[in-house]
Design an enzyme around this catalytic site. Structure first.
Site, PDB file in Angstrom:
ATOM      1  N   ALA A  53       0.867  -1.180   0.000  1.00  0.00           N
ATOM      2  CA  ALA A  53       0.000   0.000   0.000  1.00  0.00           C
ATOM      3  C   ALA A  53       0.905   1.232   0.000  1.00  0.00           C
ATOM      4  O   ALA A  53       2.077   1.154   0.391  1.00  0.00           O
ATOM      5  CB  ALA A  53      -0.901  -0.019   1.228  1.00  0.00           C
TER       6      ALA A  53
ATOM      7  N   GLY B 151       0.754  -4.998   0.974  1.00  0.00           N
ATOM      8  CA  GLY B 151      -0.445  -5.072   0.133  1.00  0.00           C
ATOM      9  C   GLY B 151      -0.176  -5.743  -1.210  1.00  0.00           C
ATOM     10  O   GLY B 151      -1.093  -6.299  -1.818  1.00  0.00           O
TER      11      GLY B 151
ATOM     12  N   GLU C   6      -0.503  -9.310  -0.491  1.00  0.00           N
ATOM     13  CA  GLU C   6      -1.933  -9.560  -0.239  1.00  0.00           C
ATOM     14  C   GLU C   6      -2.737  -9.566  -1.536  1.00  0.00           C
ATOM     15  O   GLU C   6      -3.630 -10.394  -1.720  1.00  0.00           O
ATOM     16  CB  GLU C   6      -2.473  -8.495   0.737  1.00  0.00           C
ATOM     17  CG  GLU C   6      -1.880  -8.662   2.130  1.00  0.00           C
ATOM     18  CD  GLU C   6      -2.159  -7.476   3.044  1.00  0.00           C
ATOM     19  OE1 GLU C   6      -1.815  -6.337   2.662  1.00  0.00           O
ATOM     20  OE2 GLU C   6      -2.727  -7.679   4.120  1.00  0.00           O
TER      21      GLU C   6
ATOM     22  N   GLU D 241       4.774  -5.018   7.232  1.00  0.00           N
ATOM     23  CA  GLU D 241       4.048  -3.922   7.896  1.00  0.00           C
ATOM     24  C   GLU D 241       4.523  -3.703   9.332  1.00  0.00           C
ATOM     25  O   GLU D 241       4.448  -2.588   9.855  1.00  0.00           O
ATOM     26  CB  GLU D 241       2.537  -4.205   7.890  1.00  0.00           C
ATOM     27  CG  GLU D 241       1.874  -4.112   6.529  1.00  0.00           C
ATOM     28  CD  GLU D 241       1.896  -5.397   5.728  1.00  0.00           C
ATOM     29  OE1 GLU D 241       2.691  -6.311   6.058  1.00  0.00           O
ATOM     30  OE2 GLU D 241       1.128  -5.491   4.755  1.00  0.00           O
TER      31      GLU D 241
HETATM   32  N1  CAA Z   1       4.613   3.119  -0.750  1.00  0.00           N
HETATM   33  C1  CAA Z   1       5.026   4.291  -1.313  1.00  0.00           C
HETATM   34  N2  CAA Z   1       6.182   4.415  -1.988  1.00  0.00           N
HETATM   35  C2  CAA Z   1       6.969   3.318  -2.083  1.00  0.00           C
HETATM   36  C3  CAA Z   1       6.618   2.083  -1.514  1.00  0.00           C
HETATM   37  C4  CAA Z   1       5.365   2.013  -0.818  1.00  0.00           C
HETATM   38  N3  CAA Z   1       4.908   0.858  -0.267  1.00  0.00           N
HETATM   39  N4  CAA Z   1       7.610   1.201  -1.749  1.00  0.00           N
HETATM   40  C5  CAA Z   1       8.544   1.838  -2.470  1.00  0.00           C
HETATM   41  N5  CAA Z   1       8.166   3.132  -2.674  1.00  0.00           N
HETATM   42  C6  CAA Z   1       8.887   4.174  -3.387  1.00  0.00           C
HETATM   43  C7  CAA Z   1      10.063   4.695  -2.583  1.00  0.00           C
HETATM   44  O1  CAA Z   1       9.649   5.661  -1.649  1.00  0.00           O
HETATM   45  C8  CAA Z   1      10.954   5.257  -3.667  1.00  0.00           C
HETATM   46  O2  CAA Z   1      10.449   6.502  -4.047  1.00  0.00           O
HETATM   47  P1  CAA Z   1      11.475   7.760  -4.300  1.00  0.00           P
HETATM   48  O3  CAA Z   1      12.340   7.304  -5.440  1.00  0.00           O
HETATM   49  O4  CAA Z   1      10.568   8.877  -4.644  1.00  0.00           O
HETATM   50  O5  CAA Z   1      12.241   7.912  -3.035  1.00  0.00           O
HETATM   51  C9  CAA Z   1      10.716   4.304  -4.835  1.00  0.00           C
HETATM   52  O6  CAA Z   1       9.495   3.636  -4.553  1.00  0.00           O
HETATM   53  C10 CAA Z   1      11.803   3.250  -4.961  1.00  0.00           C
HETATM   54  O7  CAA Z   1      11.917   2.606  -3.698  1.00  0.00           O
HETATM   55  P2  CAA Z   1      13.327   2.387  -2.955  1.00  0.00           P
HETATM   56  O8  CAA Z   1      14.265   3.509  -3.270  1.00  0.00           O
HETATM   57  O9  CAA Z   1      13.044   2.128  -1.512  1.00  0.00           O
HETATM   58  O10 CAA Z   1      13.857   1.072  -3.702  1.00  0.00           O
HETATM   59  P3  CAA Z   1      14.827  -0.060  -3.142  1.00  0.00           P
HETATM   60  O11 CAA Z   1      15.132  -0.915  -4.306  1.00  0.00           O
HETATM   61  O12 CAA Z   1      15.943   0.535  -2.365  1.00  0.00           O
HETATM   62  O13 CAA Z   1      13.935  -0.895  -2.081  1.00  0.00           O
HETATM   63  C11 CAA Z   1      11.923  -2.031  -1.288  1.00  0.00           C
HETATM   64  C12 CAA Z   1      12.816  -1.630  -2.513  1.00  0.00           C
HETATM   65  C13 CAA Z   1      12.684  -3.022  -0.402  1.00  0.00           C
HETATM   66  C14 CAA Z   1      10.677  -2.667  -1.865  1.00  0.00           C
HETATM   67  C15 CAA Z   1      11.575  -0.749  -0.491  1.00  0.00           C
HETATM   68  O14 CAA Z   1      11.079   0.237  -1.384  1.00  0.00           O
HETATM   69  C16 CAA Z   1      10.542  -0.965   0.583  1.00  0.00           C
HETATM   70  O15 CAA Z   1      10.861  -1.495   1.626  1.00  0.00           O
HETATM   71  N6  CAA Z   1       9.276  -0.529   0.342  1.00  0.00           N
HETATM   72  C17 CAA Z   1       8.227  -0.586   1.332  1.00  0.00           C
HETATM   73  C18 CAA Z   1       7.682  -1.991   1.500  1.00  0.00           C
HETATM   74  C19 CAA Z   1       6.600  -2.003   2.565  1.00  0.00           C
HETATM   75  O16 CAA Z   1       6.819  -1.678   3.702  1.00  0.00           O
HETATM   76  N7  CAA Z   1       5.364  -2.408   2.174  1.00  0.00           N
HETATM   77  C20 CAA Z   1       4.241  -2.471   3.061  1.00  0.00           C
HETATM   78  C21 CAA Z   1       3.416  -1.234   2.956  1.00  0.00           C
HETATM   79  S1  CAA Z   1       2.108  -1.169   4.177  1.00  0.00           S
HETATM   80  C22 CAA Z   1       0.857  -2.098   3.548  1.00  0.00           C
HETATM   81  O17 CAA Z   1       0.967  -2.674   2.474  1.00  0.00           O
HETATM   82  C23 CAA Z   1      -0.402  -2.156   4.376  1.00  0.00           C
HETATM   83  C24 CAA Z   1      -1.397  -3.186   3.963  1.00  0.00           C
HETATM   84  O18 CAA Z   1      -1.311  -4.324   4.343  1.00  0.00           O
HETATM   85  C25 CAA Z   1      -2.532  -2.833   3.130  1.00  0.00           C
END
Ligand code: CAA
Length: 259
Positions: free
Chosen positions: A66, A110, A113, A133
């Site tokens: 998400a 998400g 999911e 999460e």
């Molecule tokens: N939401 C918003 N933006 C996201 C995102 C997310 N879930 N995941 C990645 N992005 C964005 C980053 O902010 C970044 O944007 P900028 O270039 O503007 O800074 C871009 O995508 C590239 O991401 P990274 O620079 O972080 O890329 P990476 O290769 O270094 O890492 C990753 C990749 C390990 C997937 C890392 O991006 C990450 O950990 N993302 C978050 C994963 C996460 O926590 N997901 C759970 C979300 S909560 C949820 O989903 C709730 C639910 O159950 C409904």
């Protein structure tokens, strides 16, 4: 409808393909993307020519979860009262034709999911699955704590939900989260091959099979077996059952009419 966050196309005249397309945010799932996905799925479901759908992302990310930026400042009232985060995620559950998730790269939060809401997952060998999460001070909110244990069992589901670690494609296949793993450059070919096979069968039988397998996750074995039997019997009222069995008996290829 013109889409901005997904791309939609039809292959082999009978497979609807939806590609999540927010590359700069690794396909983070915001309201607009999930709305568009729901609309596209419903349109394919209503199209008589389409027998199966595929949801896929980019090579780097199926979806990284998400949209954290969008929800970072939400209050409880926004999240619960407005249900802004997952309010439009349920559309996929109403889709009656099969939906395959073709996953390469990250399928996190998400994203994992969403893949689990599909009927089965075909993974590329670079796929990474996880429910991170917990690292954000929350828990999965789109069914992760329910579908993951049903797919992989309690031990691995707890491990993933509590540590936030990722599981690679091999581990996901061993744990039965995914049905097949293929080299990343063969992912769409494999998913399309499966979708074309499914689309060649009677849509009535295919929808009944999907409905009946899903029943296995709700209620008792007894109820599920009875539900399956009723659907099995009901299919004897279709032309496709006559055609399928007659074709077998007469050693010819069946031509299903979805009637
Ligand atoms: N939401 C918003 N933006 C996201 C995102 C997310 N879930 N995941 C990645 N992005 C964005 C980053 O902010 C970044 O944007 P900028 O270039 O503007 O800074 C871009 O995508 C590239 O991401 P990274 O620079 O972080 O890329 P990476 O290769 O270094 O890492 C990753 C990749 C390990 C997937 C890392 O991006 C990450 O950990 N993302 C978050 C994963 C996460 O926590 N997901 C759970 C979300 S909560 C949820 O989903 C709730 C639910 O159950 C409904």
């Amino acid at each position: 409808m013109a889409y901005e966050m997904i791309e939609v196309r039809v292959e082999a005249e009978k497979v609807g393909i939806i590609t999540l397309n927010r590359p700069k945010a690794l396909n983070a799932l915001n309201d607009q993307l999930m709305n568009e996905l729901g609309e596209a799925l419903k349109a394919f479901d209503a199209d008589k020519n389409i027998g199966c759908m595929i949801i896929t992302g980019s090579e780097k990310a199926f979806a990284a979860g998400a949209d954290i930026g969008a929800m970072a400042k939400y209050s409880f009232a926004d999240a619960y009262g407005g249900d802004y985060i997952t309010r439009n995620w349920e559309a996929i559950r109403s889709i009656r034709k099969p939906v395959i998730a073709a996953v390469s790269g990250y399928a996190l939060g998400g994203g994992c999911e969403l893949a689990m809401m599909c009927d089965f997952i075909i993974a590329a060998d670079n796929a990474r699955f996880g429910q991170p999460e917990i690292k954000l001070g929350v828990i999965p909110g789109a069914g992760g704590t329910q579908r993951l244990p049903r797919a992989v069992g309690k031990a691995k589901a707890m491990d993933l939900a509590l540590t936030g670690r990722m599981m690679n494609a091999d581990e996901a296949e061993r744990a039965s989260l995914v049905s097949r793993v293929v080299p990343v450059d063969k992912l769409m070919e494999e998913a399309l091959g499966a979708a074309i096979i499914i689309s060649g069968f009677s849509q009535l039988a295919v929808m009944a099979a999907k409905e009946s397998v899903n029943r296995a996750f709700e209620g008792s074995l007894n109820d599920g077996v009875m539900f399956e039997r009723r659907l099995f019997h009901a299919l004897f009222a279709t032309n496709d059952q006559k055609e399928g069995m007659d074709a077998f008996v007469n050693k010819r290829q069946a031509q299903f009419s979805n009637s």
